[in-house]
Scaffold this motif. Structure first.
Motif, PDB file in Angstrom:
ATOM      1  N   SER A 124      -9.544   5.172  -4.889  1.00  0.00           N
ATOM      2  CA  SER A 124      -9.266   4.299  -3.747  1.00  0.00           C
ATOM      3  C   SER A 124      -7.853   3.761  -3.896  1.00  0.00           C
ATOM      4  CB  SER A 124     -10.248   3.122  -3.713  1.00  0.00           C
ATOM      5  OG  SER A 124     -11.500   3.548  -3.234  1.00  0.00           O
ATOM      6  N   THR A 164       0.770   4.291  -2.678  1.00  0.00           N
ATOM      7  CA  THR A 164       0.550   5.659  -2.211  1.00  0.00           C
ATOM      8  C   THR A 164       1.699   6.572  -2.622  1.00  0.00           C
ATOM      9  OG1 THR A 164      -0.699   4.782  -0.361  1.00  0.00           O
ATOM     10  CG2 THR A 164       0.065   7.042  -0.145  1.00  0.00           C
ATOM     11  N   GLU A 218      -7.732   0.858   0.421  1.00  0.00           N
ATOM     12  CA  GLU A 218      -8.498   0.785   1.658  1.00  0.00           C
ATOM     13  C   GLU A 218      -9.623  -0.228   1.466  1.00  0.00           C
ATOM     14  OE1 GLU A 218      -8.234   3.639  -0.147  1.00  0.00           O
ATOM     15  OE2 GLU A 218      -7.352   5.207   1.108  1.00  0.00           O
ATOM     16  N   LYS A 219      -9.795  -1.092   2.446  1.00  0.00           N
ATOM     17  CA  LYS A 219     -10.809  -2.161   2.404  1.00  0.00           C
ATOM     18  C   LYS A 219     -10.711  -2.978   1.114  1.00  0.00           C
ATOM     19  CE  LYS A 219     -14.145   0.230   5.283  1.00  0.00           C
ATOM     20  NZ  LYS A 219     -15.306   1.103   5.228  1.00  0.00           N
ATOM     21  N   ALA A 224     -13.300   8.405  -0.394  1.00  0.00           N
ATOM     22  CA  ALA A 224     -12.078   8.641  -1.171  1.00  0.00           C
ATOM     23  C   ALA A 224     -12.373   8.819  -2.655  1.00  0.00           C
ATOM     24  CB  ALA A 224     -11.102   7.485  -0.967  1.00  0.00           C
ATOM     25  N   TYR A 239      -9.494  -0.581  -5.001  1.00  0.00           N
ATOM     26  CA  TYR A 239      -8.521   0.175  -5.788  1.00  0.00           C
ATOM     27  C   TYR A 239      -9.244   0.983  -6.860  1.00  0.00           C
ATOM     28  CZ  TYR A 239      -4.985  -2.798  -3.700  1.00  0.00           C
ATOM     29  OH  TYR A 239      -4.178  -3.445  -2.810  1.00  0.00           O
ATOM     30  N   GLU A 260       0.835  -1.202   0.000  1.00  0.00           N
ATOM     31  CA  GLU A 260       0.000   0.000   0.000  1.00  0.00           C
ATOM     32  C   GLU A 260       0.870   1.252   0.000  1.00  0.00           C
ATOM     33  OE1 GLU A 260      -3.529   0.815   2.564  1.00  0.00           O
ATOM     34  OE2 GLU A 260      -3.950  -1.313   2.186  1.00  0.00           O
TER      35      GLU A 260
END
Ligand SMILES: [Zn+2]
Length: 535
Positions: free
Chosen positions: A455, A414, A458-459, A474, A462, A410
Motif C-alpha cells: 500500500s 510513489t 491509499e486510504k 494493492a 502504508y 504521496e
C-alpha cells in the motif's frame, strides 16, 4: 520535581486505573481516527465515541488487574506502557496493526530491516509515551497488602470494570452491533487490548501446535526417461511489488522499459497467499493452498524444492531478502545480503543483481541433471524504497528520502517506489540475459512472482501485512511473468490465453514441478499453470 514523587503512595488499583486512562487517551490516536472515519464526529455520534473511550479504559483495567500481582505489578505496567508506545508509533505512522502475523514478522525480522524503521518521531513517542510514564510508575510506591485483601480488591476492581463495560455496551447496543459486526477492523487498533489478544493468540498457537518432525511428500517424484534435455529454471521471488505499478500491466509510467522488449508471458490476475513475506513465501512453495494454509504445519511438511530434490534436480537458493522463511532449509542456501558474498553493494545495501554473480560457475559445476535456482529479491522492501536502487535508476523524482512515509507526499513515496520497480525491471532483464547465455545447453525458463503487494498511502494505508480478509487489492494483486528460452517448447498462444485467467500462489507448487516435467502422485494438473501448454 521527580524526587518529590518518592513520597507518593498509591493503592495498586488506583495506579492501574490511572494507567488505563493514560493508555486510552494517549496511545489510541489511530483507533479514534478510524472510528471517526466510520462514525463522523457530530452531536449524535459523540456519546458513542466517548463510550468507546470508557470501554477501552474498562478493558485495559480488566487486563492490567488480571495480570498484575504484588511486586510484579510495576514491571508489568512499565512493560505495557513501553510496548504501547511502540505500538502507537507504528499504528500512527504506518497504520500497522499488531496481529499474530505481525508478531511473527517482528520475531523473524533481522536488525537491518528494523533499522529502516527507526526515526526521530519514534524517539519522541518512546520518550513521552513510554519512558517518562515508566519513570513515574517506577517512582510510585505501591502499598502491598495481604493475600486476602488483594483478592478482595481485585474482585471489586474486575466487578466494577466489567459492570461499567456492560452498561456502556447495553446503552449503545445499536452502535456496538454495527461496531462489532460491520466494522471489525476497528478493534485491531485498540491499544493495548488488541496486542494483548494477539500475544495470547500467538503463545497459544505456538504452545498447542502438534506438528513434529518432517513429513516427506512426493518421494516418488521423478523425471521421465523420455525427458533427456536439461532444464535450467530460475524462480525469482519478488518483494512487495504491486501489479498495477508495472507498465506491462498498463501503468501510465514506463517502469518496464527492458522487460517490454522481451518475449514475456505476463499474468493479469495473480493473487498472493498472504500479505507479508513470512506467510507468502512458505505458502508459495508449500503443497497447501491458501484456504488450508497453516504456517506451523507447512514447516513440518516438505515443500516443492524437497520434491524436485527427490527427483534429482539440483536446487540452489540465493537470498537478498531476509531469509528463505524455512523454505530452503534442506537446499543449498547462499546469503547475498552482505558484501561477504554479494559483490554489488553500496554501504550496507546489497543489490539484487549481485545474486547473478558467480551463478555460471555453479551451473558449470553441475554438468548433469536439471537445475532450479531461486533468487529471493530485496525488490521493493519498504519503507525506505529510495535505498532499493542504484542512483542511475532514480528516474522519477523527487523521491521520499525518509523512512517515515507520512512526512513525504504521496507522489514522493510513489516516485521512490516506482524507481525500485524500474530496478527490478533491470534485474529481471539481466536474469533473462543470463539464461540466454545458457540457451544452447539447456531448456531455460524464468518464473517471476512477487510475494505480496504494497500500500502506498491509499486510504491512509502504508506498507503491507494487513489481515488478508480486509487487505486492499494493492497488497494482494501481484505481478507475475514467465520467460522461456528457445528450446523450451511451449505453445505461446495458448499460454497467453491462460495468463489472462485468475491464478494465485496456490499454483506455484505444481507449476514448479512441471518446469522439470516431474511426475509424482502429489502433482495436481488442475493447479498447474503449465499443464497442457507443451507443444
Ligand atoms: Zn515480502
Amino acid at each position: 520535581m521527580f524526587l518529590s514523587l518518592k513520597s507518593i503512595q498509591m493503592r495498586q488499583w488506583k495506579l492501574i486505573v490511572f494507567i488505563s486512562f493514560f493508555l486510552t487517551l494517549v496511545t489510541n490516536m489511530t483507533f479514534f481516527k478510524h472510528v471517526i472515519e466510520v462514525y463522523p464526529l457530530s452531536w449524535s455520534t459523540l456519546p458513542f465515541i466517548i463510550s468507546l473511550g470508557i470501554l477501552l479504559v474498562s478493558v485495559s483495567t480488566i487486563l492490567l488487574t488480571l495480570f498484575s500481582w504484588q511486586r510484579a505489578t510495576k514491571p508489568l505496567l512499565i512493560t505495557v506502557v513501553m510496548l504501547s508506545a511502540f505500538v502507537a508509533y507504528f499504528m500512527d505512522t504506518y497504520d500497522i496493526v499488531i496481529d499474530t502475523h505481525m508478531i511473527d514478522n517482528v520475531l523473524q525480522t533481522n536488525f537491518n530491516e528494523s533499522a529502516d524503521l527507526f526515526s526521530v518521531t519514534l524517539i519522541f513517542y518512546v520518550l513521552f509515551m513510554g519512558l517518562i510514564p515508566s519513570y513515574l510508575i517506577y517512582r510510585v510506591k505501591i502499598q502491598y497488602e495481604s493475600l486476602k485483601a488483594i483478592l478482595i480488591e481485585k474482585g471489586k476492581m474486575l466487578g466494577i470494570a466489567l459492570g461499567i463495560a456492560l452498561v456502556v455496551l447495553m446503552a449503545f447496543n445499536k452502535n456496538y452491533t454495527s461496531f462489532f459486526r460491520e466494522h471489525k477492523p476497528l478493534r485491531y487498533y485498540a491499544n493495548p487490548a488488541y496486542y494483548f489478544y494477539s500475544i495470547g493468540h500467538f503463545i497459544q498457537k505456538n504452545l498447542t501446535h502438534h506438528y513434529t518432525g518432517l513429513q516427506q511428500i512426493g518421494e516418488d517424484a521423478k523425471i521421465p526417461v523420455t525427458d533427456v534435455d536439461r532444464e535450467l529454471v530460475i524462480l525469482v521471488v519478488g518483494e512487495a511489488a504491486r501489479w498495477d505499478h508495472f507498465s506491462l500491466n498498463g501503468y501510465s509510467r514506463e517502469t518496464n522499459p527492458l522487460l517490454k522488449k522481451e518475449n514475456i508471458i505476463n499474468f493479469d490476475q495473480f493473487s498472493s497467499c498472504g500479505t507479508e513475506t513470512a506467510v507468502s513465501v512458505p505458502c508459495m512453495f508449500s503443497s497447501l493452498t491458501r484456504d488450508n494454509y497453516d504456517g506451523e504445519k507447512a514447516q513440518h511438511i516438505e515443500n516443492v524444492l524437497d520434491v524436485i530434490g527427490h527427483a534429482g534436480v539440483h536446487v540452489l537458493w540465493r537470498d537478498n531478502n531476509s531469509d528463505s522463511k524455512g523454505v530452503a532449509l534442506r537446499a543449498t542456501y547462499e546469503d547475498f545480503k552482505s558484501p561477504q558474498k554479494n559483490t554489488i553493494c553500496e554501504e550496507e545495501e546489497c543489490r539484487d543483481e549481485g545474486m547473478l554473480i558467480g551463478l555460471q560457475e555453479y551451473i558449470d559445476a553441475h554438468p548433469k541433471g536439471d537445475i532450479v535456482i531461486v533468487l529471493h529479491q530485496m525488490g521493493n522492501h519498504g519503507p525506505a524504497y529510495y535505498k532499493r536502487y542504484p542512483k542511475q535508476f532514480e528516474k522519477f523524482t523527487p523521491v521520499c528520502k525518509s523512512n517515515q512515509l507520512e512526512q513525504c507526499s504521496e507522489q514522493e513515496i510513489t516516485n521512490a517506489y516506482d524507481n525500485a520497480i524500474l530496478y527490478t525491471d533491470y534485474f529481471l532483464s539481466k536474469t533473462i540475459a543470463f539464461l540466454k547465455q545458457n540457451d544452447e545447453k539447456f531448456e531455460t525458463a524464468m518464473f517471476y512472482v512477487s510475494d505480496h503487494g504494497e500500500s502506498l498511502g491509499e486510504k491512509g494505508l502504508y506498507l503491507h501485512g494487513f489481515p488478508y480478509a480486509i487487505a486492499p487489492e494493492a497488497q494482494k494483486h501481484v505481478p507475475a511473468m514467465m520467460w522461456f528460452g528457445k528450446h523450451f517448447e511451449v505453445d505461446r498462444k495458448k499460454l497467453n490465453q491462460i495468463a489472462k485467467k485468475p491464478w494465485s500462489h496456490d499454483s506455484y507448487f505444481h507449476t514448479v514441478l512441471n518446469f522439470s516435467e516431474i511426475t509424482s502422485k502429489i502433482y495436481k494438473p488442475e493447479l498447474d499453470i503449465l499443464h497442457d501448454i507443451h507443444e
